[in-house]
Design an enzyme around this catalytic site. Structure first.
Site, PDB file in Angstrom:
ATOM      1  N   GLU A  21      44.537  36.785  32.340  1.00 16.42           N
ATOM      2  CA  GLU A  21      43.277  37.430  32.725  1.00 16.42           C
ATOM      3  C   GLU A  21      42.824  38.459  31.686  1.00 16.42           C
ATOM      4  OE1 GLU A  21      42.701  37.798  37.385  1.00 16.42           O
ATOM      5  OE2 GLU A  21      44.625  38.664  36.764  1.00 16.42           O
ATOM      6  N   TYR A  53      17.301  52.550  40.215  1.00 14.59           N
ATOM      7  CA  TYR A  53      18.341  51.533  40.364  1.00 14.59           C
ATOM      8  C   TYR A  53      18.647  50.837  39.043  1.00 14.59           C
ATOM      9  CZ  TYR A  53      13.905  49.231  41.420  1.00 14.59           C
ATOM     10  OH  TYR A  53      12.596  48.826  41.400  1.00 14.59           O
ATOM     11  N   GLU A  73      40.096  47.720  42.831  1.00 14.85           N
ATOM     12  CA  GLU A  73      40.119  49.025  43.496  1.00 14.85           C
ATOM     13  C   GLU A  73      39.723  50.131  42.515  1.00 14.85           C
ATOM     14  OE1 GLU A  73      43.015  46.408  45.799  1.00 14.85           O
ATOM     15  OE2 GLU A  73      42.477  46.694  43.695  1.00 14.85           O
ATOM     16  N   LYS A  98      35.320  39.731  43.605  1.00 15.82           N
ATOM     17  CA  LYS A  98      35.794  38.970  42.451  1.00 15.82           C
ATOM     18  C   LYS A  98      35.805  37.491  42.835  1.00 15.82           C
ATOM     19  CE  LYS A  98      39.603  38.843  39.131  1.00 15.82           C
ATOM     20  NZ  LYS A  98      40.968  39.353  38.841  1.00 15.82           N
TER      21      LYS A  98
END
Length: 117
Positions: A21, A53, A73, A98
């Site tokens: 990854e 935004y 997290e 994810k």
């Protein structure tokens, strides 16, 4: 309570705990709910009173992509701290998804709330 919303902000970044990854980019989807008094902007039709935004989105993409991160997290916590400190938002809910992380699920994720209303 008024809110400014960003839905499914797409971020391509290096994210994950496995060595493979750390060699690729993966997509994260970020949802934000940000407490903001929209009254002054609505009453005056003046951008200076709005929470932009686009500016928030651009800053979060920059933050998430500046270095590899292992955990979603961590991404959620980084986003919450950034929005609250850099944009003076008193409360935020951040959801980080994810896609494709677990083959039998369309996406996995975490959701946090920080601050006070």
């Amino acid at each position: 309570m008024d809110k400014v919303l960003i839905s499914q902000l797409k971020v391509e970044t290096v994210i994950g705990i496995y060595e493979w990854e750390k060699q690729i980019h993966q997509q994260l989807l970020i949802d934000l709910e940000m407490a903001w008094d929209n009254g002054p902007a609505a009453d005056s039709d003046d951008y200076q009173y709005a929470l932009c935004y686009e500016t928030v989105s651009n800053r979060l993409v920059e933050l998430i992509t500046e270095k590899p991160i292992e955990l979603i997290e961590t991404v959620a916590e980084m986003c919450a701290k950034c929005v609250m400190t850099e944009f003076d938002v008193p409360w935020v809910k951040v959801k980080v998804m994810k896609p494709g992380a677990v083959p039998s699920a369309s996406a996995v994720g975490v959701e946090i709330q920080r601050g006070h209303l």
